[in-house]
Motif scaffolding. Structure first.
Motif, PDB file in Angstrom:
ATOM      1  N   ASP A   3       0.812  -1.219   0.000  1.00 23.55           N
ATOM      2  CA  ASP A   3       0.000   0.000   0.000  1.00 23.55           C
ATOM      3  C   ASP A   3       0.847   1.273   0.000  1.00 23.55           C
ATOM      4  O   ASP A   3       0.324   2.365   0.076  1.00 23.55           O
ATOM      5  CB  ASP A   3      -0.985   0.002   1.168  1.00 23.55           C
ATOM      6  CG  ASP A   3      -0.299   0.075   2.523  1.00 23.55           C
ATOM      7  OD1 ASP A   3       0.922  -0.179   2.589  1.00 23.55           O
ATOM      8  OD2 ASP A   3      -0.986   0.379   3.507  1.00 23.55           O
ATOM      9  N   LEU A  50      -1.707   4.580   0.061  1.00 24.87           N
ATOM     10  CA  LEU A  50      -3.167   4.575  -0.007  1.00 24.87           C
ATOM     11  C   LEU A  50      -3.748   5.607   0.940  1.00 24.87           C
ATOM     12  O   LEU A  50      -3.252   5.803   2.043  1.00 24.87           O
ATOM     13  CB  LEU A  50      -3.718   3.197   0.356  1.00 24.87           C
ATOM     14  CG  LEU A  50      -3.564   2.120  -0.695  1.00 24.87           C
ATOM     15  CD1 LEU A  50      -4.162   0.811  -0.193  1.00 24.87           C
ATOM     16  CD2 LEU A  50      -4.215   2.522  -2.001  1.00 24.87           C
ATOM     17  N   ASP A  51      -4.794   6.259   0.494  1.00 29.33           N
ATOM     18  CA  ASP A  51      -5.546   7.206   1.311  1.00 29.33           C
ATOM     19  C   ASP A  51      -6.990   6.719   1.310  1.00 29.33           C
ATOM     20  O   ASP A  51      -7.637   6.698   0.271  1.00 29.33           O
ATOM     21  CB  ASP A  51      -5.456   8.617   0.714  1.00 29.33           C
ATOM     22  CG  ASP A  51      -6.374   9.601   1.414  1.00 29.33           C
ATOM     23  OD1 ASP A  51      -6.630   9.422   2.620  1.00 29.33           O
ATOM     24  OD2 ASP A  51      -6.835  10.544   0.751  1.00 29.33           O
ATOM     25  N   CYS A  52      -7.462   6.285   2.451  1.00 27.57           N
ATOM     26  CA  CYS A  52      -8.830   5.760   2.543  1.00 27.57           C
ATOM     27  C   CYS A  52      -9.732   6.704   3.330  1.00 27.57           C
ATOM     28  O   CYS A  52     -10.699   6.289   3.958  1.00 27.57           O
ATOM     29  CB  CYS A  52      -8.803   4.375   3.176  1.00 27.57           C
ATOM     30  SG  CYS A  52      -7.862   3.194   2.204  1.00 27.57           S
ATOM     31  N   GLY A 102     -13.998   7.156   3.388  1.00 29.16           N
ATOM     32  CA  GLY A 102     -14.517   5.987   2.700  1.00 29.16           C
ATOM     33  C   GLY A 102     -14.144   5.877   1.235  1.00 29.16           C
ATOM     34  O   GLY A 102     -14.634   5.018   0.526  1.00 29.16           O
ATOM     35  N   ARG A 161     -11.323   5.078  -1.524  1.00 31.54           N
ATOM     36  CA  ARG A 161     -10.047   4.377  -1.658  1.00 31.54           C
ATOM     37  C   ARG A 161      -9.307   4.955  -2.858  1.00 31.54           C
ATOM     38  O   ARG A 161      -9.730   4.782  -4.008  1.00 31.54           O
ATOM     39  CB  ARG A 161     -10.317   2.892  -1.848  1.00 31.54           C
ATOM     40  CG  ARG A 161      -9.187   2.010  -1.500  1.00 31.54           C
ATOM     41  CD  ARG A 161      -9.667   0.564  -1.487  1.00 31.54           C
ATOM     42  NE  ARG A 161      -8.813  -0.274  -2.282  1.00 31.54           N
ATOM     43  CZ  ARG A 161      -7.753  -0.909  -1.802  1.00 31.54           C
ATOM     44  NH1 ARG A 161      -7.460  -0.809  -0.539  1.00 31.54           N
ATOM     45  NH2 ARG A 161      -7.005  -1.644  -2.588  1.00 31.54           N
ATOM     46  N   ARG A 162      -8.227   5.654  -2.577  1.00 31.03           N
ATOM     47  CA  ARG A 162      -7.433   6.261  -3.638  1.00 31.03           C
ATOM     48  C   ARG A 162      -5.978   6.308  -3.207  1.00 31.03           C
ATOM     49  O   ARG A 162      -5.659   6.165  -2.028  1.00 31.03           O
ATOM     50  CB  ARG A 162      -7.944   7.670  -3.951  1.00 31.03           C
ATOM     51  CG  ARG A 162      -7.762   8.625  -2.795  1.00 31.03           C
ATOM     52  CD  ARG A 162      -8.276  10.007  -3.098  1.00 31.03           C
ATOM     53  NE  ARG A 162      -8.296  10.767  -1.868  1.00 31.03           N
ATOM     54  CZ  ARG A 162      -9.295  11.524  -1.462  1.00 31.03           C
ATOM     55  NH1 ARG A 162     -10.368  11.653  -2.214  1.00 31.03           N
ATOM     56  NH2 ARG A 162      -9.231  12.177  -0.325  1.00 31.03           N
ATOM     57  N   ILE A 168      -6.720   0.405  -7.760  1.00 34.25           N
ATOM     58  CA  ILE A 168      -6.979   1.789  -7.343  1.00 34.25           C
ATOM     59  C   ILE A 168      -7.070   2.636  -8.609  1.00 34.25           C
ATOM     60  O   ILE A 168      -6.190   2.588  -9.451  1.00 34.25           O
ATOM     61  CB  ILE A 168      -5.838   2.329  -6.439  1.00 34.25           C
ATOM     62  CG1 ILE A 168      -5.583   1.395  -5.260  1.00 34.25           C
ATOM     63  CG2 ILE A 168      -6.121   3.757  -6.002  1.00 34.25           C
ATOM     64  CD1 ILE A 168      -6.746   1.228  -4.324  1.00 34.25           C
TER      65      ILE A 168
END
Length: 136
Positions: free
Chosen positions: A20, A41-43, A46, A48-49, A83
């Motif tokens: 990630d 990752l930036d969640c 909510g 997910r990107r 992603i």
């Protein structure tokens, strides 16, 4: 911070930290590091990107494609993981925002952040479809 300051701060990052989080280096033909990118990752909220934490290219090597290739590498890696969106923050006073715009990054919003005791405006740029970056 300048490229040299950033390189010193981030110099011990391995090529790949985990599934990630990724880092890539741009090097000259003789192996000199001239740029690097670190993303994860930036969640948040909510969604997910992927998010670019830092992308730097030494000033004497800018506008030669290294930054584009670093961004493309990050996009490709996260695309393989399923992603499809990417976000990055740039200081409003920094010319790197034009780099984001030139590669199709869309201005999303801004926020104030404290850096070195001073408040700075950060601009969020995003790509909703990483496939566009990969195919460039």
């Amino acid at each position: 911070p300048t490229y040299i300051q950033r390189e010193t701060m981030w110099g011990d990052i391995p090529s790949s930290l985990s599934s990630d989080r990724v880092t890539y280096e741009a090097k000259t033909k003789i192996g000199q590091v001239i740029g690097f990118v670190c993303a994860g990752l930036d969640c948040a909220a909510g969604v997910r990107r992927a998010e670019i934490h830092v992308l730097q290219v030494a000033p004497s090597y800018q506008r030669q494609g290294a930054g584009r290739q670093l961004l493309k590498s990050v996009a490709s890696e996260f695309w393989k993981q399923g992603i499809s969106a990417l976000l990055t923050w740039v200081l409003a006073a920094c010319p790197s925002r034009f780099f984001c715009e030139a590669l199709g990054g869309e201005y999303l919003w801004q926020q104030e952040t404290e850096i070195g005791g001073e408040y700075q405006v950060e601009l969020a740029y995003g790509w909703k479809n990483l496939e566009c970056l990969i195919r460039e």
